[in-house]
Scaffold this motif. Structure first.
Motif, PDB file in Angstrom:
ATOM      1  N   ALA A  75       0.808  -1.224   0.000  1.00 19.17           N
ATOM      2  CA  ALA A  75       0.000   0.000   0.000  1.00 19.17           C
ATOM      3  C   ALA A  75       0.842   1.274   0.000  1.00 19.17           C
ATOM      4  CB  ALA A  75      -0.927   0.002   1.218  1.00 19.17           C
ATOM      5  N   LEU A  76       2.133   1.193   0.306  1.00 25.93           N
ATOM      6  CA  LEU A  76       2.952   2.401   0.391  1.00 25.93           C
ATOM      7  C   LEU A  76       3.089   3.056  -0.991  1.00 25.93           C
ATOM      8  CD1 LEU A  76       5.870   1.316   2.760  1.00 25.93           C
ATOM      9  CD2 LEU A  76       3.938   2.823   3.313  1.00 25.93           C
ATOM     10  N   PRO A  77       2.837   4.356  -1.089  1.00 21.92           N
ATOM     11  CA  PRO A  77       2.985   5.038  -2.376  1.00 21.92           C
ATOM     12  C   PRO A  77       4.449   5.282  -2.717  1.00 21.92           C
ATOM     13  CG  PRO A  77       2.317   6.596  -0.687  1.00 21.92           C
ATOM     14  CD  PRO A  77       2.302   5.237  -0.040  1.00 21.92           C
ATOM     15  N   PRO A  78       4.749   5.547  -3.996  1.00 17.03           N
ATOM     16  CA  PRO A  78       6.151   5.750  -4.407  1.00 17.03           C
ATOM     17  C   PRO A  78       6.853   6.891  -3.683  1.00 17.03           C
ATOM     18  CG  PRO A  78       4.752   5.384  -6.319  1.00 17.03           C
ATOM     19  CD  PRO A  78       3.833   5.538  -5.143  1.00 17.03           C
ATOM     20  N   ALA A  79       6.107   7.889  -3.192  1.00 16.93           N
ATOM     21  CA  ALA A  79       6.748   9.028  -2.524  1.00 16.93           C
ATOM     22  C   ALA A  79       7.390   8.642  -1.202  1.00 16.93           C
ATOM     23  CB  ALA A  79       5.725  10.135  -2.297  1.00 16.93           C
ATOM     24  N   VAL A  80       6.985   7.539  -0.612  1.00 19.86           N
ATOM     25  CA  VAL A  80       7.564   7.092   0.659  1.00 19.86           C
ATOM     26  C   VAL A  80       8.924   6.460   0.384  1.00 19.86           C
ATOM     27  CG1 VAL A  80       7.290   5.489   2.598  1.00 19.86           C
ATOM     28  CG2 VAL A  80       5.318   6.770   1.733  1.00 19.86           C
ATOM     29  N   PRO A  81       9.968   6.831   1.129  1.00 20.89           N
ATOM     30  CA  PRO A  81      11.315   6.301   0.864  1.00 20.89           C
ATOM     31  C   PRO A  81      11.480   4.870   1.356  1.00 20.89           C
ATOM     32  CG  PRO A  81      11.375   7.729   2.781  1.00 20.89           C
ATOM     33  CD  PRO A  81       9.971   7.817   2.242  1.00 20.89           C
ATOM     34  N   ALA A  82      10.827   3.959   0.650  1.00 18.04           N
ATOM     35  CA  ALA A  82      10.851   2.544   1.020  1.00 18.04           C
ATOM     36  C   ALA A  82      11.020   1.716  -0.247  1.00 18.04           C
ATOM     37  CB  ALA A  82       9.545   2.152   1.716  1.00 18.04           C
ATOM     38  N   PRO A  83      11.665   0.559  -0.158  1.00 17.52           N
ATOM     39  CA  PRO A  83      11.760  -0.303  -1.352  1.00 17.52           C
ATOM     40  C   PRO A  83      10.387  -0.824  -1.745  1.00 17.52           C
ATOM     41  CG  PRO A  83      12.589  -1.439   0.593  1.00 17.52           C
ATOM     42  CD  PRO A  83      12.321  -0.033   1.018  1.00 17.52           C
ATOM     43  N   ARG A  84      10.140  -0.917  -3.040  1.00 11.48           N
ATOM     44  CA  ARG A  84       8.844  -1.388  -3.521  1.00 11.48           C
ATOM     45  C   ARG A  84       8.720  -2.901  -3.343  1.00 11.48           C
ATOM     46  NH1 ARG A  84       8.666   3.185  -3.438  1.00 11.48           N
ATOM     47  NH2 ARG A  84       7.428   2.556  -1.658  1.00 11.48           N
ATOM     48  N   LEU A  85       7.566  -3.308  -2.833  1.00 11.91           N
ATOM     49  CA  LEU A  85       7.245  -4.732  -2.713  1.00 11.91           C
ATOM     50  C   LEU A  85       6.869  -5.257  -4.091  1.00 11.91           C
ATOM     51  CD1 LEU A  85       6.673  -7.204  -0.805  1.00 11.91           C
ATOM     52  CD2 LEU A  85       4.302  -6.390  -0.756  1.00 11.91           C
ATOM     53  N   ARG A  86       7.501  -6.357  -4.512  1.00  6.16           N
ATOM     54  CA  ARG A  86       7.281  -6.893  -5.850  1.00  6.16           C
ATOM     55  C   ARG A  86       6.572  -8.239  -5.870  1.00  6.16           C
ATOM     56  NH1 ARG A  86       7.309  -2.636  -9.081  1.00  6.16           N
ATOM     57  NH2 ARG A  86       9.240  -1.414  -8.909  1.00  6.16           N
ATOM     58  N   GLY A  87       6.465  -8.895  -4.737  1.00  8.14           N
ATOM     59  CA  GLY A  87       5.772 -10.176  -4.742  1.00  8.14           C
ATOM     60  C   GLY A  87       5.787 -10.831  -3.375  1.00  8.14           C
ATOM     61  N   VAL A  88       4.780 -11.676  -3.136  1.00  4.40           N
ATOM     62  CA  VAL A  88       4.642 -12.380  -1.859  1.00  4.40           C
ATOM     63  C   VAL A  88       4.292 -13.836  -2.142  1.00  4.40           C
ATOM     64  CG1 VAL A  88       3.371 -12.533   0.321  1.00  4.40           C
ATOM     65  CG2 VAL A  88       3.842 -10.280  -0.702  1.00  4.40           C
ATOM     66  N   HIS A  89       4.929 -14.729  -1.410  1.00  4.19           N
ATOM     67  CA  HIS A  89       4.573 -16.146  -1.393  1.00  4.19           C
ATOM     68  C   HIS A  89       4.241 -16.517   0.042  1.00  4.19           C
ATOM     69  CE1 HIS A  89       4.867 -20.535  -1.935  1.00  4.19           C
ATOM     70  NE2 HIS A  89       5.565 -20.521  -0.801  1.00  4.19           N
ATOM     71  N   GLY A 121      17.092  14.675   8.149  1.00  3.77           N
ATOM     72  CA  GLY A 121      16.452  15.328   7.015  1.00  3.77           C
ATOM     73  C   GLY A 121      15.440  14.430   6.336  1.00  3.77           C
ATOM     74  N   ALA A 122      15.758  13.134   6.219  1.00  2.00           N
ATOM     75  CA  ALA A 122      14.829  12.196   5.586  1.00  2.00           C
ATOM     76  C   ALA A 122      13.577  12.005   6.429  1.00  2.00           C
ATOM     77  CB  ALA A 122      15.523  10.856   5.355  1.00  2.00           C
ATOM     78  N   LEU A 202      21.635   3.874   3.284  1.00  2.00           N
ATOM     79  CA  LEU A 202      22.108   5.124   2.698  1.00  2.00           C
ATOM     80  C   LEU A 202      22.676   4.848   1.319  1.00  2.00           C
ATOM     81  CD1 LEU A 202      24.006   6.501   5.841  1.00  2.00           C
ATOM     82  CD2 LEU A 202      21.632   6.936   5.184  1.00  2.00           C
ATOM     83  N   THR A 203      22.116   5.517   0.307  1.00  2.00           N
ATOM     84  CA  THR A 203      22.663   5.438  -1.039  1.00  2.00           C
ATOM     85  C   THR A 203      23.419   6.729  -1.320  1.00  2.00           C
ATOM     86  OG1 THR A 203      20.849   6.470  -2.274  1.00  2.00           O
ATOM     87  CG2 THR A 203      20.550   4.165  -1.622  1.00  2.00           C
ATOM     88  N   GLY A 204      23.878   6.880  -2.553  1.00  2.00           N
ATOM     89  CA  GLY A 204      24.596   8.094  -2.885  1.00  2.00           C
ATOM     90  C   GLY A 204      23.746   9.348  -2.766  1.00  2.00           C
ATOM     91  N   ASP A 205      22.436   9.231  -3.018  1.00  2.00           N
ATOM     92  CA  ASP A 205      21.592  10.420  -3.004  1.00  2.00           C
ATOM     93  C   ASP A 205      20.290  10.253  -2.231  1.00  2.00           C
ATOM     94  OD1 ASP A 205      20.374   8.608  -4.676  1.00  2.00           O
ATOM     95  OD2 ASP A 205      20.079   9.995  -6.339  1.00  2.00           O
ATOM     96  N   ARG A 206      20.105   9.124  -1.559  1.00  2.00           N
ATOM     97  CA  ARG A 206      18.840   8.893  -0.859  1.00  2.00           C
ATOM     98  C   ARG A 206      19.088   8.254   0.494  1.00  2.00           C
ATOM     99  NH1 ARG A 206      14.516   5.364  -3.186  1.00  2.00           N
ATOM    100  NH2 ARG A 206      16.227   3.936  -3.632  1.00  2.00           N
TER     101      ARG A 206
END
Length: 303
Positions: A75-89, A121-122, A202-206
């Motif tokens: 349910a988390l929208p793209p604006a939230v700084p979280a990895p996208r869930l791609r699948g569940v088993h 800041g994040a 922590l990534t280079g820009d996020r």
């Protein structure tokens, strides 16, 4: 304590391959405290996913967090700084989640000033973009509060006295403060609820926040206090990092309410950290004690 890839049942390995779209190189991930497995899978074409999973039969009380994370992650929208869930088993025996992999690093320990400022800041950015909360979430806060329960357990009080005699002698006041903190924690922002170093990349820009099963609707000050408690646990003074240019949702709260939320947070950590650890989860109990002692040291300076 994580199971290794080679130890997993073949049916689970096939489920992972189905989630990521094929087989490939599997690299174990050591960070975190869950007794489930955690791996990065890199396919032959270079495409990569982060996959985590747990044996529901072996860990019936832990699997609920995975299932909750699956619901929240979807349910988390793209604006939230979280990895996208791609699948569940989830076949009732194993629960496995696949996410976009984050090409980042865990924060260095102890914390550096640069990394602290980036994370603060994040947290402010999350408060700006996720108020009101963009997903339906409970408004309770089970990860705040614990002084009253601790006070009712003589064995935990005795252990607390060895670490922090001042806290053991002031349990009535601390219980009163945490009641104020539970009130101050109310709000309409999306709150991660578990912002410790092992859930930050922590990534280079996020700055990316991972593991969202404890997300709630509340005040963003909860995430700020949780994070800065880990700074205190590393022996640093969190006060200089309280943001002066935080979003209105953070600065609108009174300093006394920050102290009260911190008291409730320290109570949660120490009530858990001084309890008898469950078999296989000893590292979680030890981490709560370490973080709780840091949070209380910070609380003591604010009092």
């Amino acid at each position: 304590m994580r199971p290794q890839w080679t130890e997993l049942p073949e049916a689970v390995k096939r489920a992972v391959e189905a989630l990521v779209g094929g087989g490939g190189r599997v690299d174990a991930c050591a960070d975190g405290f869950s007794p489930g497995f955690a791996v990065r899978v890199t396919r032959a074409d270079g495409h990569r996913r982060f996959v985590k999973g747990i044996d529901a039969d072996a860990w019936p009380h832990e699997v609920d967090a995975y299932r909750t994370e699956a619901r929240i992650g979807a349910a988390l929208p793209p604006a939230v700084p979280a990895p996208r869930l791609r699948g569940v088993h989830d076949d009732g025996h194993w629960c496995v989640l696949a996410f976009d992999d984050v090409d980042g690093r865990s924060p260095g320990r102890p914390w550096t000033r640069l990394d602290i400022h980036r994370v603060v800041g994040a947290i402010g950015d999350l408060a700006r973009t996720a108020t009101p909360a963009p997903v339906p979430l409970p408004a309770d806060h089970p990860r705040l509060g614990g002084w009253s329960d601790l006070a009712a357990d003589p064995s935990r009080v005795s252990r607390l006295r060895r670490y922090e005699p001042e806290a053991a002698a002031d349990l009535r006041r601390l219980a009163g403060l945490e009641r104020q903190g539970l009130g101050a924690a109310r709000g309409e922002s999306l709150v991660h609820g578990d912002l410790y170093p092992h859930n930050i990349l922590l990534t280079g820009d996020r700055v990316v926040f991972v593991d969202w099963p404890h997300a709630r609707r509340g005040s963003p000050v909860i995430d700020l206090v949780t994070f800065l408690s880990s700074v205190a646990a590393d022996g640093l003074d969190p006060e200089p990092f309280l943001p002066e240019d935080a979003p209105e949702t953070v600065t609108a709260i009174r300093p006394d309410d920050v102290t009260a939320i911190l008291a409730a947070h320290a109570g949660f950590l120490l009530a858990g950290g001084l309890a008898e650890p469950l078999p296989g989860l000893e590292n979680i109990t030890a981490a709560k004690l370490h973080l709780g002692l840091g949070a209380f040291r910070w609380l003591r300076t604010r009092l």
